[in-house]
Design a protein around this motif. Structure first.
Motif, PDB file in Angstrom:
ATOM      1  N   MET A  70     -10.286 -14.389  40.200  1.00 23.79           N
ATOM      2  CA  MET A  70     -10.186 -15.887  40.744  1.00 23.79           C
ATOM      3  C   MET A  70     -10.356 -16.794  39.383  1.00 23.79           C
ATOM      4  O   MET A  70     -11.136 -16.412  38.568  1.00 23.79           O
ATOM      5  N   GLN A  71      -9.412 -17.669  39.372  1.00 27.44           N
ATOM      6  CA  GLN A  71      -9.466 -18.717  38.076  1.00 27.44           C
ATOM      7  C   GLN A  71      -9.802 -20.068  38.862  1.00 27.44           C
ATOM      8  O   GLN A  71      -9.557 -20.237  40.139  1.00 27.44           O
ATOM      9  N   TYR A  72     -10.082 -21.148  37.859  1.00 25.01           N
ATOM     10  CA  TYR A  72     -10.330 -22.297  38.562  1.00 25.01           C
ATOM     11  C   TYR A  72      -9.904 -23.583  37.495  1.00 25.01           C
ATOM     12  O   TYR A  72      -9.867 -23.303  36.387  1.00 25.01           O
ATOM     13  N   LYS A  73      -9.568 -24.634  38.247  1.00 24.69           N
ATOM     14  CA  LYS A  73      -8.959 -25.763  37.750  1.00 24.69           C
ATOM     15  C   LYS A  73     -10.100 -26.833  38.204  1.00 24.69           C
ATOM     16  O   LYS A  73     -10.474 -26.662  39.185  1.00 24.69           O
TER      17      LYS A  73
ATOM     18  N   ARG B 196     -12.832 -28.751  42.522  1.00 26.89           N
ATOM     19  CA  ARG B 196     -12.455 -27.475  42.029  1.00 26.89           C
ATOM     20  C   ARG B 196     -11.498 -26.964  42.834  1.00 26.89           C
ATOM     21  O   ARG B 196     -11.513 -26.824  44.052  1.00 26.89           O
ATOM     22  N   LEU B 197     -10.410 -26.305  41.907  1.00 31.34           N
ATOM     23  CA  LEU B 197      -9.218 -25.811  42.521  1.00 31.34           C
ATOM     24  C   LEU B 197      -9.319 -24.368  42.185  1.00 31.34           C
ATOM     25  O   LEU B 197      -9.506 -23.951  41.059  1.00 31.34           O
ATOM     26  N   ASP B 198      -9.331 -23.502  43.316  1.00 23.66           N
ATOM     27  CA  ASP B 198      -9.373 -21.971  43.233  1.00 23.66           C
ATOM     28  C   ASP B 198      -7.858 -21.469  43.329  1.00 23.66           C
ATOM     29  O   ASP B 198      -7.322 -21.857  44.268  1.00 23.66           O
ATOM     30  N   TYR B 199      -7.607 -20.547  42.128  1.00 29.87           N
ATOM     31  CA  TYR B 199      -6.108 -20.039  42.121  1.00 29.87           C
ATOM     32  C   TYR B 199      -6.423 -18.587  41.648  1.00 29.87           C
ATOM     33  O   TYR B 199      -7.351 -18.272  40.976  1.00 29.87           O
TER      34      TYR B 199
ATOM     35  N   PHE C 123      -7.855 -30.601  34.894  1.00 26.36           N
ATOM     36  CA  PHE C 123      -8.531 -29.733  33.715  1.00 26.36           C
ATOM     37  C   PHE C 123      -8.189 -28.363  33.877  1.00 26.36           C
ATOM     38  O   PHE C 123      -8.306 -27.742  34.984  1.00 26.36           O
ATOM     39  N   GLU C 124      -7.710 -27.764  32.814  1.00 25.91           N
ATOM     40  CA  GLU C 124      -7.356 -26.223  32.836  1.00 25.91           C
ATOM     41  C   GLU C 124      -8.436 -25.588  31.791  1.00 25.91           C
ATOM     42  O   GLU C 124      -8.306 -26.016  30.835  1.00 25.91           O
ATOM     43  N   ARG C 125      -8.595 -24.095  32.039  1.00 23.97           N
ATOM     44  CA  ARG C 125      -9.093 -23.330  31.143  1.00 23.97           C
ATOM     45  C   ARG C 125      -8.859 -22.173  31.166  1.00 23.97           C
ATOM     46  O   ARG C 125      -9.404 -21.256  31.955  1.00 23.97           O
ATOM     47  N   TYR C 126      -7.406 -21.848  31.033  1.00 20.87           N
ATOM     48  CA  TYR C 126      -6.864 -20.329  31.346  1.00 20.87           C
ATOM     49  C   TYR C 126      -6.174 -20.149  30.148  1.00 20.87           C
ATOM     50  O   TYR C 126      -5.201 -21.055  29.791  1.00 20.87           O
TER      51      TYR C 126
ATOM     52  N   ALA D 168     -17.100 -26.952  37.856  1.00 19.29           N
ATOM     53  CA  ALA D 168     -15.809 -26.644  38.519  1.00 19.29           C
ATOM     54  C   ALA D 168     -14.943 -25.436  37.809  1.00 19.29           C
ATOM     55  O   ALA D 168     -14.530 -24.517  38.332  1.00 19.29           O
ATOM     56  N   LEU D 169     -14.662 -25.802  36.439  1.00 12.61           N
ATOM     57  CA  LEU D 169     -14.025 -24.672  35.635  1.00 12.61           C
ATOM     58  C   LEU D 169     -14.608 -23.464  35.557  1.00 12.61           C
ATOM     59  O   LEU D 169     -14.009 -22.353  35.131  1.00 12.61           O
ATOM     60  N   GLN D 170     -16.055 -23.461  35.915  1.00 12.65           N
ATOM     61  CA  GLN D 170     -16.845 -21.996  35.742  1.00 12.65           C
ATOM     62  C   GLN D 170     -16.725 -21.429  36.945  1.00 12.65           C
ATOM     63  O   GLN D 170     -17.245 -20.281  37.411  1.00 12.65           O
ATOM     64  N   GLY D 171     -16.260 -22.024  38.008  1.00  8.77           N
ATOM     65  CA  GLY D 171     -16.141 -21.502  39.452  1.00  8.77           C
ATOM     66  C   GLY D 171     -17.429 -21.770  40.295  1.00  8.77           C
ATOM     67  O   GLY D 171     -17.564 -21.176  41.170  1.00  8.77           O
ATOM     68  N   GLY D 172     -18.329 -22.761  39.485  1.00 11.28           N
ATOM     69  CA  GLY D 172     -19.529 -22.672  40.463  1.00 11.28           C
ATOM     70  C   GLY D 172     -19.460 -23.873  41.631  1.00 11.28           C
ATOM     71  O   GLY D 172     -18.378 -24.521  41.934  1.00 11.28           O
TER      72      GLY D 172
END
Length: 197
Positions: free
Chosen positions: A1-4, A126-129, A42-45, A92-96
């Motif tokens: 899972m990734q997060y924005k 937090r957006l999960d994708y 915000f993106e971190r991928y 959010a970017l860390q999936g927390g």
């Protein structure tokens, strides 16, 4: 899972009596950096790390003058706002869990900047994708078949094709097993899912 992380300006307040009493310019008015309806992603991928760059270039939808709007390439987020929202963006970017037990959805937080005479109020989500790398996509009809197939799955909220990066983002309300996503795509035609992040 990734997060924005999606940040939306949902309100701006003004306390003119406090500005008249305490500000060097008593008629300074509402914050000029943000406008109700402005949206930031915000993106971190991959090579993207918008948090590290303090949100420069994250402005996706501007209700005001984009050049004078925080998050545009011309203007980073103001220090008062960044101080108030950055911890939630990072979480959010860390999936927390942004604020479990306080908000009715732990993926959401409402926060405001610390300017006491003209605070700006933000919704932080937090957006999960999941990221799918798919071989065999050659046209828009292929994309439509895949998107429609994935959107039939419960908890898929959006499908975005990132042509410049060579992958597909599948946004989720809840986690869906990789194998389910893979089978769904491959049942749409002559497509092969080579990798899921």
């Amino acid at each position: 899972m990734q997060y924005k992380c999606k940040v939306t300006v949902i309100d701006k307040k003004l306390y003119p009596e406090l500005q008249r009493q305490y500000c060097s310019n008593p008629d300074v008015g509402k914050c000029p950096c943000y406008h109700v309806g402005d949206e930031y992603i915000f993106e971190r991928y991959g090579n993207a790390d918008d948090f590290w760059h303090m949100g420069i270039g994250t402005l996706q939808k501007a209700e005001g003058n984009a050049k004078g709007t925080a998050g545009s390439f011309a203007l980073p987020h103001c220090s008062e706002a960044w101080d108030a929202i950055s911890r939630y963006i990072y979480t959010a970017l860390q999936g927390g869990s942004i604020m479990r037990g306080w908000m009715n959805d732990e993926r959401v937080m409402i926060a405001c900047c610390s300017d006491g005479t003209r605070p700006v109020i933000f919704k932080i989500e937090r957006l999960d994708y999941k990221v799918l790398y798919i071989d065999g996509i050659v046209c828009e009809k292929c994309e439509d078949k895949i998107a429609n197939g994935l959107k039939e799955l419960p908890d898929v909220t959006e499908v975005t094709f990132r042509h410049e990066d060579g992958f597909v983002e599948v946004y989720l309300d809840k986690n869906i097993e990789d194998e389910v996503l893979k089978k769904t795509v491959e049942n749409c035609g002559e497509y092969i899912v080579t990798k899921i992040d």
